[in-house]
Design an enzyme around this catalytic site. Structure first.
Site, PDB file in Angstrom:
ATOM      1  N   ASN A 224       0.849  -1.193   0.000  1.00  0.00           N
ATOM      2  CA  ASN A 224       0.000   0.000   0.000  1.00  0.00           C
ATOM      3  C   ASN A 224       0.885   1.243   0.000  1.00  0.00           C
ATOM      4  O   ASN A 224       2.116   1.137  -0.023  1.00  0.00           O
ATOM      5  CB  ASN A 224      -0.945  -0.008   1.206  1.00  0.00           C
ATOM      6  N   ASP A 293      -4.044  -6.374   5.228  1.00  0.00           N
ATOM      7  CA  ASP A 293      -4.995  -7.230   5.942  1.00  0.00           C
ATOM      8  C   ASP A 293      -4.923  -8.675   5.463  1.00  0.00           C
ATOM      9  O   ASP A 293      -5.197  -9.590   6.220  1.00  0.00           O
ATOM     10  CB  ASP A 293      -6.421  -6.682   5.732  1.00  0.00           C
ATOM     11  N   LYS A 303       8.187 -16.968 -10.976  1.00  0.00           N
ATOM     12  CA  LYS A 303       7.351 -15.887 -11.506  1.00  0.00           C
ATOM     13  C   LYS A 303       6.157 -16.498 -12.248  1.00  0.00           C
ATOM     14  O   LYS A 303       6.338 -17.412 -13.061  1.00  0.00           O
ATOM     15  CB  LYS A 303       8.186 -15.020 -12.453  1.00  0.00           C
ATOM     16  N   PRO A 321      -2.360 -11.832  10.695  1.00  0.00           N
ATOM     17  CA  PRO A 321      -2.659 -11.613  12.119  1.00  0.00           C
ATOM     18  C   PRO A 321      -2.818 -10.122  12.395  1.00  0.00           C
ATOM     19  O   PRO A 321      -2.153  -9.292  11.759  1.00  0.00           O
ATOM     20  CB  PRO A 321      -1.426 -12.171  12.833  1.00  0.00           C
ATOM     21  N   ASP A 322      -3.711  -9.780  13.325  1.00  0.00           N
ATOM     22  CA  ASP A 322      -3.880  -8.375  13.726  1.00  0.00           C
ATOM     23  C   ASP A 322      -2.895  -8.096  14.869  1.00  0.00           C
ATOM     24  O   ASP A 322      -3.105  -8.550  16.003  1.00  0.00           O
ATOM     25  CB  ASP A 322      -5.325  -8.116  14.158  1.00  0.00           C
ATOM     26  N   ILE A 323      -1.835  -7.384  14.560  1.00  0.00           N
ATOM     27  CA  ILE A 323      -0.734  -7.192  15.521  1.00  0.00           C
ATOM     28  C   ILE A 323      -1.210  -6.375  16.723  1.00  0.00           C
ATOM     29  O   ILE A 323      -0.977  -6.742  17.881  1.00  0.00           O
ATOM     30  CB  ILE A 323       0.462  -6.507  14.830  1.00  0.00           C
ATOM     31  N   PHE A 341      -3.731   3.312  15.117  1.00  0.00           N
ATOM     32  CA  PHE A 341      -4.027   4.340  14.122  1.00  0.00           C
ATOM     33  C   PHE A 341      -5.194   3.852  13.269  1.00  0.00           C
ATOM     34  O   PHE A 341      -5.327   2.652  13.039  1.00  0.00           O
ATOM     35  CB  PHE A 341      -2.807   4.608  13.232  1.00  0.00           C
ATOM     36  N   LYS A 359     -10.577  -3.439  18.823  1.00  0.00           N
ATOM     37  CA  LYS A 359      -9.191  -3.841  19.143  1.00  0.00           C
ATOM     38  C   LYS A 359      -8.899  -3.745  20.643  1.00  0.00           C
ATOM     39  O   LYS A 359      -7.803  -4.083  21.085  1.00  0.00           O
ATOM     40  CB  LYS A 359      -8.206  -2.985  18.344  1.00  0.00           C
TER      41      LYS A 359
HETATM   42  N1  CTP Z   1      -3.165  -3.216  12.550  1.00  0.00           N
HETATM   43  C1  CTP Z   1      -2.302  -4.214  12.967  1.00  0.00           C
HETATM   44  N2  CTP Z   1      -2.320  -5.425  12.325  1.00  0.00           N
HETATM   45  C2  CTP Z   1      -3.142  -5.659  11.304  1.00  0.00           C
HETATM   46  C3  CTP Z   1      -4.013  -4.641  10.862  1.00  0.00           C
HETATM   47  C4  CTP Z   1      -3.998  -3.429  11.517  1.00  0.00           C
HETATM   48  O1  CTP Z   1      -1.537  -3.999  13.911  1.00  0.00           O
HETATM   49  N3  CTP Z   1      -3.123  -6.832  10.695  1.00  0.00           N
HETATM   50  C5  CTP Z   1      -3.168  -1.940  13.280  1.00  0.00           C
HETATM   51  C6  CTP Z   1      -2.666  -0.773  12.470  1.00  0.00           C
HETATM   52  O2  CTP Z   1      -1.269  -0.591  12.639  1.00  0.00           O
HETATM   53  C7  CTP Z   1      -3.457   0.373  13.064  1.00  0.00           C
HETATM   54  C8  CTP Z   1      -4.787  -0.271  13.457  1.00  0.00           C
HETATM   55  O3  CTP Z   1      -4.496  -1.662  13.584  1.00  0.00           O
HETATM   56  O4  CTP Z   1      -2.873   0.860  14.237  1.00  0.00           O
HETATM   57  C9  CTP Z   1      -5.887  -0.077  12.484  1.00  0.00           C
HETATM   58  O5  CTP Z   1      -5.466  -0.446  11.197  1.00  0.00           O
HETATM   59  P1  CTP Z   1      -6.460  -0.346   9.955  1.00  0.00           P
HETATM   60  O6  CTP Z   1      -5.809  -0.965   8.769  1.00  0.00           O
HETATM   61  O7  CTP Z   1      -6.997   1.033   9.833  1.00  0.00           O
HETATM   62  O8  CTP Z   1      -7.644  -1.224  10.482  1.00  0.00           O
HETATM   63  P2  CTP Z   1      -8.104  -2.667  10.173  1.00  0.00           P
HETATM   64  O9  CTP Z   1      -8.165  -3.428  11.439  1.00  0.00           O
HETATM   65  O10 CTP Z   1      -7.276  -3.273   9.097  1.00  0.00           O
HETATM   66  O11 CTP Z   1      -9.585  -2.399   9.666  1.00  0.00           O
HETATM   67  P3  CTP Z   1     -10.116  -1.953   8.215  1.00  0.00           P
HETATM   68  O12 CTP Z   1      -9.067  -2.357   7.211  1.00  0.00           O
HETATM   69  O13 CTP Z   1     -11.368  -2.696   8.071  1.00  0.00           O
HETATM   70  O14 CTP Z   1     -10.331  -0.474   8.294  1.00  0.00           O
END
Ligand code: CTP
Length: 416
Positions: A224, A293, A303, A321-323, A341, A359
């Site tokens: 991104n 995500d 390739k 994983p959501d860190i 954020f 979260k």
């Molecule tokens: N974050 C994280 N790990 C992930 C996704 C998000 O640690 N896999 C953290 C980001 O660093 C940020 C917060 O979660 O501090 C929100 O990230 P964002 O991408 O806006 O939210 P998402 O949980 O991915 O939700 P969405 O994409 O549906 O807006």
């Protein structure tokens, strides 16, 4: 220099005595004098006789806009004082004495309280409580590593002196190692930080920053537009505030802020693996990274080629994983204090509040993502369980400092 560029006028109203002792790094002191003036400081240059062998007082006078002092017997007036006591007058009203370059010999003289030239004399005669002494060493690596020099450094520190550097790298003598003077921009950044308040002294802060890159095959991937600038600015602001800072960075092209421990990663999984064991050792966790995500469920080790069928390949994705959520879930007695954020394209407050709850973190920093990626300024909104507060548009370093000041106030005083 670290991105983003510091706001102009960072040293407005500061009066710095810039001392030069003998060394080839004197050429860098010329640029430093200019950078200090540009940042708003008044700069009074004092040179030893050895320094004058490397660069002329005329150059420093032109760059600082003030007469340069070199001799103890110089009878010129200093700021209206005509008492022939330059060694006293030069530091009265100064915010700091910065000796850059500081040679091994000059440090040895300082250590013994010698006062046989104007620069060492004024260091001895300065008001020790109101005019800090900052030393930027510059010497050959063997000289720096010598037990005599290291003994002097330890004793000078114990006597209250502060050290900026030295750096490691190629030296003028052709050798490579520790001992070279910090670059002028680094010295400027360190000096700006030196004067900042220290509400995070003794605290440890862990930060994620930048995008992640999720490979599809050896040449392609999902990523991104995050530049990492906000996270790097927060790392710098946290160091300025006195914290010990670890920065886990995705693929970005930014210099590491001075004093920050940086761990480079590429994928969300690598970021997760780096963060999780570190989180319990930290007081604050700030997740600024734009973590992908999803990642391709299968990584092709070759390739992926067009097969002539005109049918585009389909990629199965799997969730990363959501860190932030994982760190928040493992918090013990609110430690680390977690800050998330939310980069949104619309309904900023609504989505920020949703993330706060989903979260389970005490603070979410909302910003309108697409409009700010890669830019040097931003607008933030701090959202917690009680309400929200806007941080109006400013450069990212200014916003980072406001955020760090806010977070410092939220920490349990008992843990300080
Ligand atoms: N974050 C994280 N790990 C992930 C996704 C998000 O640690 N896999 C953290 C980001 O660093 C940020 C917060 O979660 O501090 C929100 O990230 P964002 O991408 O806006 O939210 P998402 O949980 O991915 O939700 P969405 O994409 O549906 O807006």
């Amino acid at each position: 220099m670290t991105d983003p560029t510091p706001p102009r006028g960072e040293l407005d109203g500061r009066h710095i005595v810039l001392g030069l002792s003998g060394g080839i790094a004197c050429y860098k002191a010329a640029e430093l004098a200019r950078a200090l003036v540009k940042a708003g400081a008044t700069v009074q240059v004092v040179m030893t006789a050895s320094a004058e062998q490397f660069i002329t007082p005329l150059t420093l006078q032109a760059l600082s806009g003030r007469p340069v002092f070199g001799s103890t017997w110089d009878a010129r007036e200093v700021d209206g004082h005509a008492n022939n006591m330059a060694h006293i007058n030069l530091t009265r009203g100064a915010d700091a004495v910065l000796v850059a370059p500081a040679s091994a010999d000059f440090m040895a003289r300082l250590l013994h309280g010698r006062a046989d030239d104007l620069l060492s004399l004024l260091c001895l005669a300065r008001a020790i409580d109101s005019c800090p002494l900052i030393i930027a060493p510059a010497m050959n690596r063997e000289m720096w590593a010598h037990p005599a020099t290291q003994r002097n450094v330890a004793q000078l520190r114990a006597d209250g002196a502060h050290f900026f550097g030295p750096d490691s790298g190629a030296q003028a003598c052709g050798e490579v190692g520790e001992g070279r003077m910090l670059e002028p921009d680094d010295l400027l950044e360190a000096l700006i930080g030196f004067f900042r308040p220290k509400p995070l002294a003794g605290r440890r802060v862990l930060i994620t920053a930048g995008p992640t890159f999720e490979p599809i095959d050896p040449v392609r991937g999902i990523t991104n537009l995050s530049s990492g600038k906000m996270g790097f600015a927060i790392a710098r602001a946290a160091v300025e505030a006195g914290a010990e800072v670890t920065l886990v960075a995705g693929p970005v092209h930014l210099a590491t802020p001075r004093g920050v421990r940086r761990i480079d990663v590429r994928t969300a999984q690598q970021m997760f693996d780096a963060v999780m064991p570190l989180a319990p050792e930290h007081d604050v966790f700030i997740a600024t990274a734009a973590v992908a995500d999803w990642r391709p469920a299968h990584l092709s080790d070759q390739k992926i080629k067009k097969d002539g069928s005109k049918v585009a390949p389909l990629f199965e994705l799997t969730e990363n994983p959501d860190i932030l959520a994982a760190v928040a879930q493992h918090c013990v007695a609110g430690r680390p204090f977690c800050v998330g954020f939310a980069a949104e394209s619309h309904d900023l407050l609504k989505h920020s509040r949703e993330k706060l709850e989903r979260k389970r973190v005490p603070l979410i920093v909302g910003n309108l993502g697409p409009a700010t990626f890669g830019r040097d300024d931003n607008t933030l909104v701090l959202v917690d369980a009680h309400g929200h507060r806007e941080l109006p548009q400013a450069d990212k370093l200014t916003l980072a400092r406001s955020l760090i000041a806010d977070v410092a106030l939220r920490l349990e005083p008992a843990a300080r």
